[in-house]
Design a protein around this motif. Structure first.
Motif, PDB file in Angstrom:
ATOM      1  N   ALA A 252      -5.216  -9.659 -12.006  1.00  0.00           N
ATOM      2  CA  ALA A 252      -4.356  -9.211 -13.643  1.00  0.00           C
ATOM      3  C   ALA A 252      -4.643 -10.670 -13.726  1.00  0.00           C
ATOM      4  O   ALA A 252      -4.964 -10.960 -14.934  1.00  0.00           O
ATOM      5  N   VAL A 253      -5.045 -12.024 -12.696  1.00  0.00           N
ATOM      6  CA  VAL A 253      -4.639 -13.084 -13.264  1.00  0.00           C
ATOM      7  C   VAL A 253      -5.578 -13.441 -13.714  1.00  0.00           C
ATOM      8  O   VAL A 253      -6.239 -14.010 -14.883  1.00  0.00           O
ATOM      9  N   THR A 254      -6.648 -13.106 -12.799  1.00  0.00           N
ATOM     10  CA  THR A 254      -8.791 -13.595 -13.760  1.00  0.00           C
ATOM     11  C   THR A 254      -8.726 -12.628 -14.854  1.00  0.00           C
ATOM     12  O   THR A 254      -9.201 -13.367 -15.553  1.00  0.00           O
ATOM     13  N   ASN A 255      -8.449 -11.599 -14.824  1.00  0.00           N
ATOM     14  CA  ASN A 255      -8.004 -10.560 -15.812  1.00  0.00           C
ATOM     15  C   ASN A 255      -7.427 -11.512 -17.726  1.00  0.00           C
ATOM     16  O   ASN A 255      -8.352 -11.101 -18.623  1.00  0.00           O
ATOM     17  N   THR A 256      -6.218 -11.742 -16.523  1.00  0.00           N
ATOM     18  CA  THR A 256      -5.704 -12.681 -18.664  1.00  0.00           C
ATOM     19  C   THR A 256      -6.845 -14.313 -18.085  1.00  0.00           C
ATOM     20  O   THR A 256      -6.637 -13.752 -19.949  1.00  0.00           O
ATOM     21  N   ILE A 257      -6.670 -14.763 -17.733  1.00  0.00           N
ATOM     22  CA  ILE A 257      -8.330 -16.032 -18.055  1.00  0.00           C
ATOM     23  C   ILE A 257      -9.114 -15.779 -18.814  1.00  0.00           C
ATOM     24  O   ILE A 257      -9.846 -16.041 -19.523  1.00  0.00           O
TER      25      ILE A 257
END
Length: 520
Positions: A344-349
């Motif tokens: 989810a962090v990767t998708n946000t970035i």
């Protein structure tokens, strides 16, 4: 990895078998091929495969003859699987007399062969484990076997004897992740880590189960902590972490599995330590991630709220450092408080990067001009905690904001005046915010917010007011029908025009015309 030799006189059968299986996932690799038994004899002595998969019928020397010859004369003794197109009991009987591991009929069934290979891998693991000595332990095999399977009592007894460890005791699998901001393997921390752990657990000169993992991680199995009875687990692990960071001179995170009460049950501890990796961005854990504290907490697998994302993009386009820094702070607080999973962090970035790249391309710029782009694209290869990721993200955002301002080539105030003049001239046409934003190389969200900031109304409200004012003029000065006026001022639908007119003027277009012309 265990080596496999494929022996079959049919070329396409050999290639089909090689392509059929995910060999590496099953702990195997193909080391060679042979088209008959005679070739295979030479390769077995030269390549020393752990397993030979052989067709039963071949020219020169068939499968059974090959096995017989190897068993009787070979210095190297691999395991054998026989492939046969003949469901003949006499063949199978003879094959098992030579102690082959399995007899599989063609065409080969993937599930059947997978089950056989797993059984053989376990057998080879056990065989290697039985060869362990105190002087030269097969540490990698020991750890991987303990994490994947539950070894037999005989094997466990041999491991415990060689490593001088009690079987029935408290053991925990821990993943130590090096967070030095360098690519995988740039520095070999293994010798220093092993030495530090041996000192900490008072095992100098004795084996300790430590192995190298991917992504700058090392796994190890530790016995009961020295002060476990007198202090909390977290306090003890904090002492361990402090010692490791001090002696290895780098930042480290510990991902700590559940305790096992017996050495052979360490697989459960290993799987729970793996699960802890998903919580690396949770708040307030200070580098110590314990399964006993974390695994009941739900992970968040979605993106940040649209409002936060839009605010960040707006502040970037406005090139307001305080604004985008504040937005980034808010996003990273959300990562921690909601326990964002790494995906989810990767998708946000990634979502933010894509939005920025699209803006740059609209301005006919090239995102590759940004020095921090590549660093952020591959952040997972080097940066393993939120502090490091935030540092890279801030640099990228700051550079992108300056680049966008430079490419736009003029201040936002000048641009918004041109946008307003464009609307004033084209409001009778089928224009909309997204199209105007593209025309002026702006992000639609940014343009909408900038327009409201400068003129005190939303874009759609301003467009509507222009259209209704023109409609009122036409109603007063012409005898055109309602659908004609609607079309002339930019409405595609006469009913919708009437609804919007009444909303703004508190009367219908007809009532307005009658009022203006004195009709009742």
């Amino acid at each position: 990895m265990y080596k496999v030799l494929i022996v079959d006189d049919e070329f396409f059968v050999r290639k089909g078998l090689i392509g059929l299986m995910a060999w590496s996932k099953l702990q195997f690799e193909i080391c060679g091929e042979a088209e008959n038994g005679k070739q295979a004899l030479d390769l077995i002595e030269r390549l020393t495969p752990d397993l030979v998969i052989v067709d039963i019928r071949m020219p020169v020397l068939d499968g059974l003859e090959l096995i017989q010859k190897v068993k009787a004369e070979g210095e190297h003794q691999p395991l054998f699987i026989i492939l046969s197109g003949y469901p003949d009991f006499s063949y199978a009987q003879q094959a098992f007399r030579y102690d082959v591991s399995d007899y599989i009929l063609k065409p080969v069934d993937e599930q059947e062969l997978t089950a056989t290979l797993k059984k053989i891998a376990n057998m080879l693991n056990q065989k290697q484990l039985l060869s362990i000595t105190r002087e030269k332990p097969l540490v990698e095999t020991v750890i991987e076997s303990l994490l994947q399977t539950e070894p037999s009592e005989q094997v466990m007894a041999r491991i415990a004897h060689a490593l001088e460890l009690p079987l029935s005791s408290s053991y925990t699998y821990i993943i130590a992740e090096i967070q030095d901001g360098l690519p995988q393997g740039e520095i070999d921390y293994f010798p220093a880590l092993q030495a530090s752990l041996q000192r900490y657990f008072h095992r100098e000169g004795q084996p300790l189960l430590v192995h190298v993992r991917a992504y700058n991680q090392y796994g190890f199995i530790v016995p009961q902590l020295l002060d476990e009875q007198s202090e909390t687990e977290r306090t003890n692990y904090a002492k361990l972490l402090d010692m490791l960071e001090r002696e290895l001179a780098t930042t480290i995170a510990l991902f700590i599995g559940h305790k096992a009460s017996h050495l052979k049950q360490i697989a459960h501890s290993g799987s729970s330590a793996e699960e802890c990796l998903n919580y690396r961005f949770a708040a307030g854990l200070n580098g110590i991630f314990m399964a006993s504290e974390l695994l009941e907490l739900p992970l968040y697998y979605f993106d940040v709220d649209e409002e936060l994302h839009s605010k960040l993009i707006y502040e970037i386009e406005a090139n307001r450092k305080d604004g985008y820094n504040s937005a980034i702070d808010a996003i990273f607080i959300v990562f921690q408080e909601r326990h964002f999973a790494q995906g989810a962090v990767t998708n946000t970035i990634r979502r933010s990067m894509i939005a920025i790249i699209n803006i740059i391309r609209q301005l006919e710029g090239d995102e590759k001009d940004l020095r921090w782009l590549d660093e952020l694209l591959h952040w997972q290869m080097k940066y393993r905690n939120l502090k490091q990721l935030k540092h890279v993200f801030l640099h990228f955002i700051g550079e992108a904001a300056e680049y966008i301002t430079e490419k736009r080539g003029e201040k936002s105030e000048g641009s918004i005046e041109k946008v307003k003049k464009y609307i004033d001239s084209h409001y009778k046409e089928n224009i909309y915010l997204k199209g105007i934003a593209a025309e002026f190389h702006m992000n639609p969200v940014y343009l909408g917010q900038l327009f409201r900031k400068n003129y005190g109304v939303y874009f759609n409200e301003y467009m509507l007011s222009l259209r209704i004012e023109e409609a009122k003029r036409l109603l007063r000065q012409t005898k055109k029908r309602m659908y004609e006026i609607a079309e002339l001022v930019g409405f595609q639908n006469a009913d919708y025009f009437a609804t919007q007119f009444e909303k703004l003027e508190d009367m219908t277009p007809t009532d307005y015309r009658n009022k203006m012309t004195g009709k009742k």
